[in-house]
Motif scaffolding. Structure first.
Motif, PDB file in Angstrom:
ATOM      1  N   ALA A  60      -1.997   3.911  -3.121  1.00 29.80           N
ATOM      2  CA  ALA A  60      -2.208   3.354  -1.784  1.00 29.80           C
ATOM      3  C   ALA A  60      -2.847   1.973  -1.925  1.00 29.80           C
ATOM      4  O   ALA A  60      -3.269   1.573  -3.012  1.00 29.80           O
ATOM      5  CB  ALA A  60      -3.100   4.272  -0.973  1.00 29.80           C
ATOM      6  N   ASP A  61      -2.927   1.249  -0.821  1.00 31.17           N
ATOM      7  CA  ASP A  61      -3.578  -0.054  -0.889  1.00 31.17           C
ATOM      8  C   ASP A  61      -4.043  -0.506   0.481  1.00 31.17           C
ATOM      9  O   ASP A  61      -3.567  -0.037   1.514  1.00 31.17           O
ATOM     10  CB  ASP A  61      -2.619  -1.106  -1.451  1.00 31.17           C
ATOM     11  CG  ASP A  61      -3.356  -2.386  -1.838  1.00 31.17           C
ATOM     12  OD1 ASP A  61      -4.489  -2.292  -2.320  1.00 31.17           O
ATOM     13  OD2 ASP A  61      -2.791  -3.476  -1.643  1.00 31.17           O
ATOM     14  N   VAL A 135       3.904  -0.743   4.285  1.00 31.38           N
ATOM     15  CA  VAL A 135       2.982  -0.401   5.370  1.00 31.38           C
ATOM     16  C   VAL A 135       2.758  -1.622   6.261  1.00 31.38           C
ATOM     17  O   VAL A 135       3.008  -2.761   5.859  1.00 31.38           O
ATOM     18  CB  VAL A 135       1.625   0.155   4.869  1.00 31.38           C
ATOM     19  CG1 VAL A 135       1.825   1.412   4.034  1.00 31.38           C
ATOM     20  CG2 VAL A 135       0.835  -0.883   4.095  1.00 31.38           C
ATOM     21  N   HIS A 154       0.733  -3.306  17.559  1.00 33.37           N
ATOM     22  CA  HIS A 154       1.507  -2.299  16.822  1.00 33.37           C
ATOM     23  C   HIS A 154       3.005  -2.626  16.796  1.00 33.37           C
ATOM     24  O   HIS A 154       3.640  -2.647  15.733  1.00 33.37           O
ATOM     25  CB  HIS A 154       1.247  -0.934  17.485  1.00 33.37           C
ATOM     26  CG  HIS A 154       1.722   0.234  16.689  1.00 33.37           C
ATOM     27  ND1 HIS A 154       2.935   0.837  16.938  1.00 33.37           N
ATOM     28  CD2 HIS A 154       1.159   0.925  15.676  1.00 33.37           C
ATOM     29  CE1 HIS A 154       3.083   1.859  16.086  1.00 33.37           C
ATOM     30  NE2 HIS A 154       2.017   1.925  15.321  1.00 33.37           N
ATOM     31  N   TYR A 158       5.539  -3.774  13.488  1.00 35.77           N
ATOM     32  CA  TYR A 158       6.798  -3.144  13.069  1.00 35.77           C
ATOM     33  C   TYR A 158       7.978  -4.105  13.187  1.00 35.77           C
ATOM     34  O   TYR A 158       8.915  -4.041  12.384  1.00 35.77           O
ATOM     35  CB  TYR A 158       7.057  -1.833  13.837  1.00 35.77           C
ATOM     36  CG  TYR A 158       6.373  -0.673  13.151  1.00 35.77           C
ATOM     37  CD1 TYR A 158       6.863  -0.202  11.934  1.00 35.77           C
ATOM     38  CD2 TYR A 158       5.231  -0.079  13.665  1.00 35.77           C
ATOM     39  CE1 TYR A 158       6.232   0.836  11.260  1.00 35.77           C
ATOM     40  CE2 TYR A 158       4.591   0.955  13.003  1.00 35.77           C
ATOM     41  CZ  TYR A 158       5.100   1.411  11.800  1.00 35.77           C
ATOM     42  OH  TYR A 158       4.477   2.425  11.124  1.00 35.77           O
ATOM     43  N   ALA A 228       4.100   7.378  11.172  1.00 33.22           N
ATOM     44  CA  ALA A 228       4.666   8.529  11.884  1.00 33.22           C
ATOM     45  C   ALA A 228       4.815   8.297  13.380  1.00 33.22           C
ATOM     46  O   ALA A 228       5.265   9.175  14.115  1.00 33.22           O
ATOM     47  CB  ALA A 228       3.811   9.755  11.628  1.00 33.22           C
ATOM     48  N   SER A 229       4.433   7.107  13.889  1.00 30.91           N
ATOM     49  CA  SER A 229       4.639   6.809  15.309  1.00 30.91           C
ATOM     50  C   SER A 229       6.138   6.665  15.557  1.00 30.91           C
ATOM     51  O   SER A 229       6.932   6.632  14.620  1.00 30.91           O
ATOM     52  CB  SER A 229       3.941   5.492  15.660  1.00 30.91           C
ATOM     53  OG  SER A 229       4.530   4.425  14.928  1.00 30.91           O
ATOM     54  N   SER A 341      -3.691   3.397  14.034  1.00 32.74           N
ATOM     55  CA  SER A 341      -2.609   4.304  13.677  1.00 32.74           C
ATOM     56  C   SER A 341      -2.492   5.405  14.732  1.00 32.74           C
ATOM     57  O   SER A 341      -3.379   6.238  14.878  1.00 32.74           O
ATOM     58  CB  SER A 341      -2.894   4.925  12.319  1.00 32.74           C
ATOM     59  OG  SER A 341      -2.003   5.984  12.101  1.00 32.74           O
ATOM     60  N   SER A 343      -0.433   8.011  15.117  1.00 33.19           N
ATOM     61  CA  SER A 343      -0.233   9.396  14.705  1.00 33.19           C
ATOM     62  C   SER A 343      -1.564  10.003  14.260  1.00 33.19           C
ATOM     63  O   SER A 343      -1.887  11.146  14.592  1.00 33.19           O
ATOM     64  CB  SER A 343       0.806   9.466  13.599  1.00 33.19           C
ATOM     65  OG  SER A 343       0.632   8.411  12.678  1.00 33.19           O
TER      66      SER A 343
HETATM   67  C1  LIG Z   1       0.527   9.610   2.448  1.00 35.51           C
HETATM   68  C2  LIG Z   1       0.239   8.376   3.219  1.00 35.51           C
HETATM   69  C3  LIG Z   1      -0.129   7.227   2.531  1.00 35.51           C
HETATM   70  C4  LIG Z   1      -0.420   6.038   3.202  1.00 35.51           C
HETATM   71  N1  LIG Z   1      -0.803   4.971   2.482  1.00 35.51           N
HETATM   72  C5  LIG Z   1      -1.182   3.837   3.131  1.00 35.51           C
HETATM   73  C6  LIG Z   1      -1.680   2.736   2.403  1.00 35.51           C
HETATM   74  O1  LIG Z   1      -1.764   2.753   1.201  1.00 35.51           O
HETATM   75  N2  LIG Z   1      -2.055   1.629   3.082  1.00 35.51           N
HETATM   76  C7  LIG Z   1      -1.964   1.542   4.451  1.00 35.51           C
HETATM   77  O2  LIG Z   1      -2.310   0.493   5.019  1.00 35.51           O
HETATM   78  N3  LIG Z   1      -1.493   2.583   5.168  1.00 35.51           N
HETATM   79  C8  LIG Z   1      -1.123   3.719   4.545  1.00 35.51           C
HETATM   80  N4  LIG Z   1      -0.669   4.795   5.252  1.00 35.51           N
HETATM   81  C9  LIG Z   1      -0.556   4.624   6.718  1.00 35.51           C
HETATM   82  C10 LIG Z   1       0.870   4.396   7.195  1.00 35.51           C
HETATM   83  O3  LIG Z   1       1.694   3.757   6.271  1.00 35.51           O
HETATM   84  C11 LIG Z   1       1.018   3.624   8.487  1.00 35.51           C
HETATM   85  O4  LIG Z   1       0.873   2.239   8.284  1.00 35.51           O
HETATM   86  C12 LIG Z   1       0.021   4.040   9.503  1.00 35.51           C
HETATM   87  O5  LIG Z   1       0.103   5.443   9.624  1.00 35.51           O
HETATM   88  C13 LIG Z   1       0.297   3.352  10.847  1.00 35.51           C
HETATM   89  O6  LIG Z   1       1.574   3.602  11.305  1.00 35.51           O
HETATM   90  P1  LIG Z   1       1.924   4.567  12.542  1.00 35.51           P
HETATM   91  O7  LIG Z   1       1.155   4.043  13.705  1.00 35.51           O
HETATM   92  O8  LIG Z   1       3.420   4.391  12.680  1.00 35.51           O
HETATM   93  O9  LIG Z   1       1.559   5.957  12.134  1.00 35.51           O
HETATM   94  C14 LIG Z   1      -0.347   5.991   4.617  1.00 35.51           C
HETATM   95  C15 LIG Z   1       0.028   7.135   5.313  1.00 35.51           C
HETATM   96  C16 LIG Z   1       0.318   8.324   4.632  1.00 35.51           C
HETATM   97  C17 LIG Z   1       0.713   9.521   5.419  1.00 35.51           C
END
Ligand SMILES: Cc1cc2nc3c(=O)[nH]c(=O)nc-3n(C[C@H](O)[C@H](O)[C@H](O)COP(=O)(O)O)c2cc1C
Length: 452
Positions: A60-61, A135, A154, A158, A228-229, A341, A343
């Motif tokens: 991750a980062d 990400v 947001h 994307y 996951a959004s 985030s 989700s």
């Molecule tokens: C297993 C897993 C690993 C993730 N690793 C990172 C990460 O390394 N860096 C990061 O900024 N977000 C990470 N995320 C977050 C997502 O990539 C995403 O950017 C975040 O959930 C926001 O998006 P959303 O609003 O569509 O859910 C991770 C999520 C999951 C489930």
């Protein structure tokens, strides 16, 4: 007869958070205490994961240290001091031969040319084992390192991510696979007809190209997504080949899986070209009781300052530092309009609203696994759970997130992997030598290849 029984074997990733996935892992006597910047630690773990035939390791980062309350941060090393992941993976590539190497990079605070170049290089260095977890960033501290004072909205994040990935793929296609003649007799190094200039002009980027790295061995490094959004799911359905996700219940995982694979048709993609791999935090004991004791010990290590701080960003950065931990979180601290985030916010908000958990119960549940699924038990019980989800067609595999590192990975490799292999659910040898081959993903044809 079970007509839904699926064929094939599951895919497994090993997710390395430096000292382990549990938020208090570093306090555990088995954890490598200086893990974040200890190359030997990562080298050994990656070799263990490769011997166990994991498809990939994942890093991750974040493009900033975590912001927040220093009273809590000083007790919580995660994301404070650790290696930039593509640099680390380049070192690990030299020590391994088969295992996939997946690193996170954000599209919000990078330029496409930089990342196209970096991941193409990693793919060459590793002989076709690179993957990019795309990400969009939710850490509010990141913009300050890039001349900005807040995250883009947001939807914009994307929008930029979609265009970013298109540009990166275009740059990876700059050189056709057979562009380099390297012909000494004719003194011709490359064929200019097989070099293509992207000339991209879009909403977010103007990039001429071409890339100064040959087409990656995999065509494109494997693309991974974890949002996951709704916007995140669409983006994954369009572009991702692996989705990391955080389902905790079988029915919810099956619904997510079917939704994701259903969305792919809109983008003309076959469902088997996306591998859905939810996180799984195994706590392994020789008996179930021993596993429960191990889990309880880890939970007891979470400091309340850290627990509150852990929940805060998931609720949009609200200040929880004065909230009593043995009471239910007050409703006025849950703001549905947050732009972090989505989700994760929903999962955490539901714990307070629907389940009426106290703050301590919330951070204990969330802290252990950061909202992801923990399975506590013997190797057989853990394999049973994995088998159930896999055979139900809810997942293509799992992202294994050991609670404490390195020992949690060693235990999984020594006890659960052989059990899965005995059941025919996991490989005993790598099928190929690239990450794509091992995952059963097509190698993308370059966009200019058919032009001759
Ligand atoms: C297993 C897993 C690993 C993730 N690793 C990172 C990460 O390394 N860096 C990061 O900024 N977000 C990470 N995320 C977050 C997502 O990539 C995403 O950017 C975040 O959930 C926001 O998006 P959303 O609003 O569509 O859910 C991770 C999520 C999951 C489930």
């Amino acid at each position: 007869m079970n007509t839904t029984r699926r064929q094939g074997q599951m895919k497994l990733g090993a997710f390395f958070h430096p000292t382990g996935h549990h938020v208090a892992a570093w306090l555990h006597p088995d954890a490598q205490i200086d893990a974040g910047t200890n190359f030997r630690h990562y080298a050994r773990m990656t070799q263990v994961a490769e011997r166990a035939k994991f498809d990939l390791v994942f890093l991750a980062d974040s493009a900033a240290t975590r912001g927040g309350n220093m009273k809590a941060l000083r007790r919580w090393p995660q994301y404070m001091a650790y290696f930039e992941p593509t640099t680390l993976l380049s070192g690990l590539a030299a020590l391994t031969e088969k295992i996939g190497l997946v690193a996170t990079a954000t599209t919000s605070f990078n330029e496409p040319y930089n990342l196209a170049r970096r991941y193409a290089s990693l793919d060459h260095i590793s002989g076709g084992r690179a993957g990019w977890n795309v990400v969009t960033s939710s850490n509010k501290a990141e913009p300050y390192n890039y001349g900005q004072d807040k995250l883009p909205a947001h939807g914009d994040r994307y929008g930029r991510a979609r265009e970013f990935v298109e540009v990166v793929k275009g740059l990876w296609d700059s050189w056709e696979d057979d562009a380099f003649l390297r012909d000494r007799e004719q003194a011709l190094y490359f064929d200019p007809d097989k070099l293509h200039t992207l000339d991209h002009h879009g909403q977010y980027f103007d990039v001429r190209g071409p890339l100064n790295v040959a087409r990656p061995p995999q065509g494109y490094p494997v693309l991974v997504q974890a949002g996951a959004s709704d916007a995140g799911r669409d983006f994954a359905a369009e572009a991702a080949e692996i989705v990391f996700t955080a389902q905790t219940e079988l029915a919810q995982a099956k619904a997510f899986h079917d939704d994701m694979k259903g969305r792919m048709a809109r983008f003309g993609r076959a469902p088997d070209q996306l591998k859905i791999m939810p996180g799984l935090n195994p706590i392994i004991g020789r008996t179930e009781e021993e596993a429960r004791e191990k889990h309880a010990f880890l939970q007891s290590l979470i400091h309340p300052d850290v627990g509150r701080e852990l929940l805060s960003p998931e609720l949009g950065g609200v200040d929880l530092s004065e909230v009593p931990v043995d009471e239910v979180l007050p409703e006025n601290l849950i703001d549905d309009s947050v732009d972090s985030s989505k989700s994760t916010f929903q999962r955490v908000a539901d714990m307070a609203r629907k389940e009426k958990l106290t703050v301590r119960q919330m951070y204990e549940r969330y802290g252990g696994a950061r909202g992801q699924r923990t399975v506590i038990g013997t190797p057989t019980q853990i394999a049973d759970q994995m088998e159930e989800w896999f055979l139900a067609g809810a997942v293509d595999g799992f992202l294994i997130q050991p609670a404490v590192l390195p020992t949690g990975l060693d235990e999984f490799a020594e006890t659960v992997i052989p059990e899965l292999q005995r059941r025919g659910l996991f490989r005993t040898e790598y099928e190929g030598s690239t990450l794509r081959e091992n995952l059963g993903l097509h190698r993308p044809v370059g966009r200019y290849a058919s032009q001759g």
